[in-house]
Structures are given as structure tokens and as C-alpha cells.
Design an enzyme around this catalytic site. Structure first.
Site, PDB file in Angstrom:
ATOM      1  N   GLU A   1       0.784  -1.507   0.408  1.00  0.00           N
ATOM      2  CA  GLU A   1      -0.052  -0.192   0.056  1.00  0.00           C
ATOM      3  C   GLU A   1       0.776   1.538   0.172  1.00  0.00           C
ATOM      4  O   GLU A   1       0.438   2.542  -0.044  1.00  0.00           O
ATOM      5  CB  GLU A   1      -0.502  -0.088   0.704  1.00  0.00           C
ATOM      6  CG  GLU A   1      -2.215  -1.215   1.043  1.00  0.00           C
ATOM      7  CD  GLU A   1      -1.834  -2.911   0.939  1.00  0.00           C
ATOM      8  OE1 GLU A   1      -0.727  -2.760   1.230  1.00  0.00           O
ATOM      9  OE2 GLU A   1      -2.829  -3.068   1.849  1.00  0.00           O
TER      10      GLU A   1
ATOM     11  N   PHE B   1     -11.011  -7.829  14.140  1.00  0.00           N
ATOM     12  CA  PHE B   1     -10.080  -8.807  12.395  1.00  0.00           C
ATOM     13  C   PHE B   1      -9.899  -7.457  12.147  1.00  0.00           C
ATOM     14  O   PHE B   1     -10.572  -6.656  11.343  1.00  0.00           O
ATOM     15  CB  PHE B   1     -10.014  -9.470  12.247  1.00  0.00           C
ATOM     16  CG  PHE B   1      -9.923 -10.475  10.784  1.00  0.00           C
ATOM     17  CD1 PHE B   1      -8.466 -10.298  11.823  1.00  0.00           C
ATOM     18  CD2 PHE B   1      -9.855  -9.860  10.281  1.00  0.00           C
ATOM     19  CE1 PHE B   1      -7.193 -10.563  10.686  1.00  0.00           C
ATOM     20  CE2 PHE B   1      -8.559 -10.445   9.343  1.00  0.00           C
ATOM     21  CZ  PHE B   1      -7.890 -10.582   9.487  1.00  0.00           C
ATOM     22  N   GLN B   2      -8.438  -6.766  11.978  1.00  0.00           N
ATOM     23  CA  GLN B   2      -7.788  -6.081  11.435  1.00  0.00           C
ATOM     24  C   GLN B   2      -8.733  -4.636  11.534  1.00  0.00           C
ATOM     25  O   GLN B   2      -8.936  -3.647  10.334  1.00  0.00           O
ATOM     26  CB  GLN B   2      -7.978  -5.784   9.456  1.00  0.00           C
ATOM     27  CG  GLN B   2      -7.236  -7.181   9.014  1.00  0.00           C
ATOM     28  CD  GLN B   2      -7.481  -7.822   7.708  1.00  0.00           C
ATOM     29  OE1 GLN B   2      -7.869  -7.442   6.924  1.00  0.00           O
ATOM     30  NE2 GLN B   2      -5.889  -7.954   7.644  1.00  0.00           N
TER      31      GLN B   2
ATOM     32  N   LYS C   1     -17.242  -0.670   6.228  1.00  0.00           N
ATOM     33  CA  LYS C   1     -18.041  -2.469   5.391  1.00  0.00           C
ATOM     34  C   LYS C   1     -19.197  -2.313   5.536  1.00  0.00           C
ATOM     35  O   LYS C   1     -20.035  -2.758   3.994  1.00  0.00           O
ATOM     36  CB  LYS C   1     -17.733  -3.561   5.810  1.00  0.00           C
ATOM     37  CG  LYS C   1     -17.795  -5.037   4.641  1.00  0.00           C
ATOM     38  CD  LYS C   1     -16.548  -5.679   5.022  1.00  0.00           C
ATOM     39  CE  LYS C   1     -17.077  -6.930   3.749  1.00  0.00           C
ATOM     40  NZ  LYS C   1     -16.128  -8.248   4.435  1.00  0.00           N
TER      41      LYS C   1
ATOM     42  N   MET D   1      24.275   8.999   1.484  1.00  0.00           N
ATOM     43  CA  MET D   1      24.096  10.210   2.096  1.00  0.00           C
ATOM     44  C   MET D   1      24.569  10.054   3.632  1.00  0.00           C
ATOM     45  O   MET D   1      25.292  10.727   4.333  1.00  0.00           O
ATOM     46  CB  MET D   1      22.453  10.418   1.602  1.00  0.00           C
ATOM     47  CG  MET D   1      22.353  12.036   2.449  1.00  0.00           C
ATOM     48  SD  MET D   1      23.639  13.817   1.355  1.00  0.00           S
ATOM     49  CE  MET D   1      23.168  13.922   0.141  1.00  0.00           C
TER      50      MET D   1
HETATM   51  C1  TPP Z   1      12.527   5.638   4.694  1.00  0.00           C
HETATM   52  C2  TPP Z   1      14.143   6.146   4.652  1.00  0.00           C
HETATM   53  N1  TPP Z   1      14.318   6.160   6.006  1.00  0.00           N
HETATM   54  C3  TPP Z   1      15.696   6.475   6.167  1.00  0.00           C
HETATM   55  C4  TPP Z   1      15.880   7.507   5.544  1.00  0.00           C
HETATM   56  C5  TPP Z   1      17.896   8.167   6.317  1.00  0.00           C
HETATM   57  N2  TPP Z   1      18.530   8.214   4.501  1.00  0.00           N
HETATM   58  C6  TPP Z   1      18.223   9.795   3.598  1.00  0.00           C
HETATM   59  S1  TPP Z   1      19.594   9.052   2.627  1.00  0.00           S
HETATM   60  C7  TPP Z   1      19.332   7.630   2.624  1.00  0.00           C
HETATM   61  C8  TPP Z   1      20.875   7.327   2.754  1.00  0.00           C
HETATM   62  C9  TPP Z   1      20.223   6.330   0.972  1.00  0.00           C
HETATM   63  O1  TPP Z   1      20.984   5.718   0.272  1.00  0.00           O
HETATM   64  P1  TPP Z   1      20.541   5.311  -1.349  1.00  0.00           P
HETATM   65  O2  TPP Z   1      19.238   5.133  -1.507  1.00  0.00           O
HETATM   66  O3  TPP Z   1      21.272   4.340  -1.580  1.00  0.00           O
HETATM   67  O4  TPP Z   1      20.733   6.627  -2.312  1.00  0.00           O
HETATM   68  P2  TPP Z   1      22.266   7.228  -2.307  1.00  0.00           P
HETATM   69  O5  TPP Z   1      22.684   8.455  -1.377  1.00  0.00           O
HETATM   70  O6  TPP Z   1      23.441   6.507  -2.172  1.00  0.00           O
HETATM   71  O7  TPP Z   1      22.395   7.996  -3.290  1.00  0.00           O
HETATM   72  C10 TPP Z   1      19.103   7.088   4.316  1.00  0.00           C
HETATM   73  C11 TPP Z   1      19.411   5.564   4.810  1.00  0.00           C
HETATM   74  C12 TPP Z   1      14.938   7.856   4.847  1.00  0.00           C
HETATM   75  N3  TPP Z   1      15.628   9.434   3.714  1.00  0.00           N
HETATM   76  N4  TPP Z   1      14.212   7.355   4.486  1.00  0.00           N
END
Ligand code: TPP
Ligand code: MG
Length: 568
Positions: free
Chosen positions: A50, A112-113, A162, A474
Site C-alpha cells: 500500500e 479483526f483488522q 464495510k 548520503m
Molecule cells: C525511509 C527512510 N529511511 C531512512 C532515511 C535516511 N536516509 C536518507 S538518505 C539515506 C541513504 C540513501 O541511500 P541510497 O538510496 O543508496 O542513495 P544514495 O545516497 O547512495 O544516493 C538514508 C538512509 C530516509 N531518508 N528515509
């Protein structure tokens, strides 16, 4: 005409102009799924989770400007939507989510749910409803669309038990305008505010426009450009403002903020007037609020009064629709020059050019910035790009200039990894064009990678560019700068993305050197009857420059070191 609640929901969707809905069935929403068989004109896209449905509806909304629609069941179906709803809320994206709920008699019994979905989503929706009576259903759905798309747009959720879906009643569509006494989005600015703004505009010597998502949402691009040209005012863009004005325009400073251009940030810090148009002074664009634009007066135009004085005090606050406000200002303005100020900004720009990695020869090594730059070339700068979150998102913002509104879709406010690919599916289905590219990181891609199944089943013509650096890049960058290079939990073991795509029947390629990039992008562009995937295996230890450390002064950027004779 006697209809069931489920049929009323679908009749109302048709009257709202809905053509596609993104959803996943389950017990509490089954009457509505069953009724869908009578409405073949409503396309239902079966997602794999979802969250994907919410991002697809969001991508559809951002790409088309129309309301995106989500259908899900009660309990886990509805709670799976929460991240997607919060993402839409933070970026003012209009979606309507219709969720099944346990029968009214069972509400509160831990049936449920059963989840209190209006409770759970209260802080992340613009508004939500639990419909107890089938007689209320039609106008509730109509109101939901009205609230989602007007004023500052946002997500609205309608929870339908529902038994309400099964109940039968005489259906009469509530024609006419929706009028809600407690909800009257502002339109025009007051006369005194226009006068006060004009006074500041005429006396400013170093003005900067801060153009945000509101420029795109209010359709004010043309007026904004006219304003900028007439007053010779440079324009800095927020991440979500990209596309609001053509980025190749000589007055454009590109993106501001943490990974913005050095010259945009310097211009802001040295400005004597900020014209904040449809932006909300997010911490990622202001840096340290105490030292932010210290000598600038501020005119802040936003349709949402709660944004005014929230982070930055405005000298002239205007709560109104931006396009309308610019329409009020323009006829009363005279041309103004700011030659010395623009010359100063050009000097800052030249310094940035020298350091720019795309102006440097790195041989055949594959850097993400180069991939994006070449992708920009090979798509004539005219693709609709949907990004995920991380370094690749910032490189896209830096190296893919956007010329038109609604051509960069990205999760700015919530920064939701997993947004990119499903949002691209929604965008492509809304636009009915094969020029939609998802640029995703290896980490974020895996958060919603299951939606490859949706893209394949529905033959959605998206191109997926996986920027694979083998890291949560990042976060790794923050560890390098601020945690003494302790790379805890950021290297990532990845699947073979090419094989994985092929397992779904999606044509895929891997690119490891610079000279393959353009041909691969052209190959993907040539396939228009379904999805494609390219995995770009890029340098692992690359850094997004410039960077303003979180909370630092906006002009205290960490800059890319000047090139050394033996390369970067
Ligand atoms: C749902 C979620 N969890 C954690 C983060 C923290 N976060 C921001 S950027 C990042 C790394 C992203 O890695 P990747 O998708 O490989 O992209 P890159 O930075 O390597 O280009 C994380 C873990 C986030 N923004 N969103
Ligand atoms: Mg990565």
C-alpha cells in the site's frame, strides 16, 4: 437511482474526473472492489504494497496537477499508507485515500483488522473522515476532493466501514460548489500589503527571489519570470521549486540550501530583500536561523497562514495565492536595474564553475554527477524526473536543470526513501508519456522494489536509473564528515539489479564506464511499451558538494577542493 455505498464511492470518483486508482484489496474494502467490476472506465492499478499506492497517487498528482486516488483495506492496509500520506502532506500534494473499515457495529471492539485509521492519520492528513452513514457518503467524497485540491493542497482520507459500503440508498450527486464555512482558502492580497511590498521592492538594492513549490502549485511561472525580469531580481529555487522557472534563464541561481549552489547561498546571505514566494523556510534551506540573511527585509507570500513567521519573521506577510498576488503587483511596477548586484553574483558563479566536477576530466571513471549530466543531454533536458532520496537526489537537483513546471518530482519535506519508483509509475500513468525517468539509489530502490511487479504487470513505460554506489551514500557522507569515518551500517549488499529486473520480464542493462552512459539512456528511451532498468555502477566514495552542515550558517559551505593536477 438506488445504489450501494460502494457504488456511490465509484460514481463520485467518476464525477471528480478520476481515471485511475492505485490500490490493494482486503476484507473491509471488498464491497468496493466488487463494485469496480461495474465501472470498467475506472482503471485500478494493483500495487504490491500500500505504501506504493500512496506514492503512485502522489506522483500522479505532482505530475498532472490532478488529485491522485488510493484505495486500501482496513488495519494493515491502511497503516501501510501512512508513510506515503505523510510524504504527500509535507509536500502539499493532493491525494484522496479511501480505506475500508470494520463494520460500524464492530468499531472499538478490536475487531479483526481494526485500526483507528482516522486517529493514526490525523497529524499527517489535511483532513480525514470516518463515514458512519451511507447518506453522508457522496458529499463526504466530494468534500474530500475539494479540500485536497484547494488552498494549500494535501492528502485527505475517507474511512468507510464495510456496512456503509453495503448499505443501499437513493443516490443523488450533490451538484454545485462545495462551501465549507470554516474553510475558505485565501485568494488575493490586501491593498496595504501590496503597497508595503511595492515599497520594499522599489528601494531594494540586492534583492533575491526564493521560489518554492508554491510557484508550481499556483501555476505562477509566467508571472514570476515577468516579475524577475522587470525588477532584474535573481531567483534561487528550493528543491521543490525546481521547474518553477526555466533554470537556464540568466537570472536563475539554481537551488539554494544545504546542497544548493554556492552563489545562491551567498546571494541570500548578502541580500537586502528576500522575496519568499510559495516556500516555507525549511531548515534545509535556511541553515542557522540566527544568522540567516541578516541584512534582508522579507516579503513572504504563502497560501497557508501557518507558514508565516513560523521559522523566519516576515516584514510583509501576504497570505494569498501567489499567481493572484503577482497579478496584483505587476501592473503597478516599473522596470528596475540591479547591475552591480548581478555583477557580484556573476563573480561568485565563475568561481563555482571552476570547481564543478562535470567540468573536469575524470577519464572513464563513472561518477553519479556525470551520469545525471549525460542523462540530461540524452533526454534533451526534457524528461520528467522522479527521484528517490539521498546523494543521487541532490546530484539530480544540481546537474539536471529543469525548464518546465512538474518535471521534477521528489520527496522534499519528508525525504522518503522508496518514493521514487512508485511515484514514477503514478506520473507515467497520469501523463501517458514515455519520458518519465525514476532516478533511485540502491538503498531507497530496495524499499519499494516490489513495485517492479506493478510496473511490469501494467506495462508502465518508466525508465529506472539505479545509481548504485553500494552504500547508503548520503548517510555515509555524514559519517565521513561528522562521525570520523565510522561507516556503521552504510555499506550495503545488493542483489544483481539487472537479473532482478529480468526476473520481472523488464529489459535491463548495467553501465560501468562513462562512455556507455548516453547509449544506454538512448536504448531505454527507445523502449516505450513498458519499463526498463539501467544499473549505473558509480564511484562508491563520492561526496555531494557543496554542503552546508546542518544548522551551520548558510554561507559556511564545505566546498569541493580545487582540482589538483592529477585529477579530482
Ligand atoms: C525511509 C527512510 N529511511 C531512512 C532515511 C535516511 N536516509 C536518507 S538518505 C539515506 C541513504 C540513501 O541511500 P541510497 O538510496 O543508496 O542513495 P544514495 O545516497 O547512495 O544516493 C538514508 C538512509 C530516509 N531518508 N528515509
Ligand atoms: Mg546508494
Amino acid at each position: 437511482m438506488k445504489l450501494t455505498g460502494a457504488e456511490i464511492i465509484l460514481e463520485c470518483l467518476i464525477r471528480e474526473g478520476v481515471e485511475v486508482m492505485f490500490g490493494y484489496p482486503g476484507g473491509a474494502i471488498l464491497p468496493t472492489y466488487d463494485a469496480m467490476t461495474k465501472y470498467p472506465q475506472l482503471r485500478h492499478v494493483l500495487v504490491r504494497h500500500e505504501q506504493g499506492a500512496a506514492h503512485m497517487a502522489d506522483g500522479y498528482a505532482r505530475a498532472t496537477g490532478r488529485v491522485g486516488v488510493v484505495i486500501a483495506t482496513s488495519g494493515p492496509g491502511a497503516t501501510n499508507l501512512v508513510t506515503g500520506i505523510a510524504t504527500a502532506m509535507m509536500d502539499s500534494s493532493p491525494i484522496v485515500c479511501i480505506t475500508g473499515q470494520v463494520p460500524t457495529a464492530a468499531i472499538g471492539s478490536d475487531a479483526f483488522q481494526e485500526t483507528d485509521v482516522t486517529g493514526v492519520t490525523l497529524p499527517v492528513t489535511k483532513h480525514n473522515y470516518l463515514v458512519y452513514d451511507v447518506e453522508d457518503l457522496a458529499y463526504t467524497i466530494k468534500e474530500a476532493f475539494h479540500i485536497a485540491r484547494t488552498g494549500r493542497p494535501g492528502p485527505v482520507l475517507v474511512d468507510v466501514p464495510k456496512d456503509v459500503q453495503n448499505a443501499v440508498t437513493e443516490f443523488e450527486y450533490p451538484e454545485g460548489e462545495t462551501i465549507l464555512p470554516g474553510y475558505r482558502p485565501p485568494v488575493a492580497a490586501e491593498e496595504e500589503q501590496i503597497e508595503a511590498a511595492l515599497e520594499l521592492i522599489e528601494s531594494a538594492e540586492r534583492p533575491v527571489i526564493l521560489a518554492g513549490h508554491g510557484v508550481i502549485m499556483s501555476g505562477a511561472s509566467r508571472e514570476l519570470l515577468q516579475f524577475a525580469e522587470m525588477t532584474q531580481t535573481p531567483i534561487a529555487l528550493t528543491l521543490l521549486g525546481k521547474g518553477g522557472v526555466p533554470e537556464h534563464h540568466p537570472l536563475s541561481l539554481g537551488m539554494m540550501g544545504m546542497h544548493g549552489t554556492g552563489y545562491a547561498n551567498l546571494a541570500i546571505q548578502n541580500a537586502d530583500l528576500l522575496l519568499a514566494f510559495g516556500m516555507r523556510f525549511d531548515d534545509r534551506v535556511t541553515g542557522n536561523l540566527k544568522t540567516y540573511a541578516p541584512n534582508a527585509r522579507k516579503i513572504h507570500v504563502d497560501i497557508d497562514s501557518s507558514e508565516i513567521h513560523k521559522n523566519v519573521r516576515a516584514d510583509v506577510p501576504i497570505v494569498a495565492d501567489l499567481k493572484t498576488v503577482l497579478g496584483q503587483l505587476l501592473p503597478r511596477m516599473k522596470p528596475i536595474e540591479h547591475k552591480a548586484w548581478l555583477a557580484q553574483i556573476r563573480d561568485w558563479m565563475e568561481d563555482a564553475d571552476e570547481r564543478d566536477i562535470v567540468n573536469q576530466d575524470v577519464g572513464n571513471r563513472l561518477l553519479a554527477a556525470h551520469v545525471i549530466h549525460d542523462m540530461w543531454k540524452a533526454t534533451n533536458g526534457d524528461a520528467v524526473i522522479v527521484t528517490d532520496v539521498g546523494q543521487h537526489q541532490m546530484w539530480e537537483a544540481q546537474y539536471y536543470p529543469h525548464e518546465r513546471p512538474h518535471t521534477l518530482l521528489t520527496s522534499g519535506g519528508l525525504g522518503t526513501m522508496g518514493f521514487g519508483m512508485p511515484a514514477a509509475i503514478g506520473a507515467a500513468l497520469g501523463l501517458k508519456q514515455p519520458n518519465v525517468w525514476a532516478i533511485v539509489g540502491d538503498g531507497g530502490f530496495q524499499m519499494t522494489i516490489n513495485e517492479l511487479g506493478t510496473a511490469a504487470q501494467e506495462r508502465v513505460p518508466i525508465n529506472i536509473a539505479v545509481i548504485n554506489n553500494g552504500y547508503l551514500g548520503m548517510v555515509r557522507q555524514w559519517q565521513e564528515f561528522f562521525y570520523e569515518e565510522r561507516y556503521n551500517s552504510t555499506p550495503m549488499l545488493n542483489p544483481d539489479f539487472v537479473k532482478l529486473a529480468e526476473a520481472y520480464g523488464i529489459p535491463a542493462r548495467r553501465v560501468t564506464t562513462r562512455d556507455e552512459v548516453i547509449a544506454a539512456v538512448e536504448w531505454a528511451n527507445s523502449i516505450t511499451d513498458g519499463p526498463t532498468l539501467i544499473e549505473f555502477v558509480v564511484e562508491k566514495h563520492d561526496i555531494v558538494y557543496p554542503m552546508v552542515p546542518a544548522g551551520a550558517d548558510l554561507d559556511k559551505m564545505i566546498r569541493r577542493p580545487m582540482p589538483s593536477p592529477d585529477g579530482i
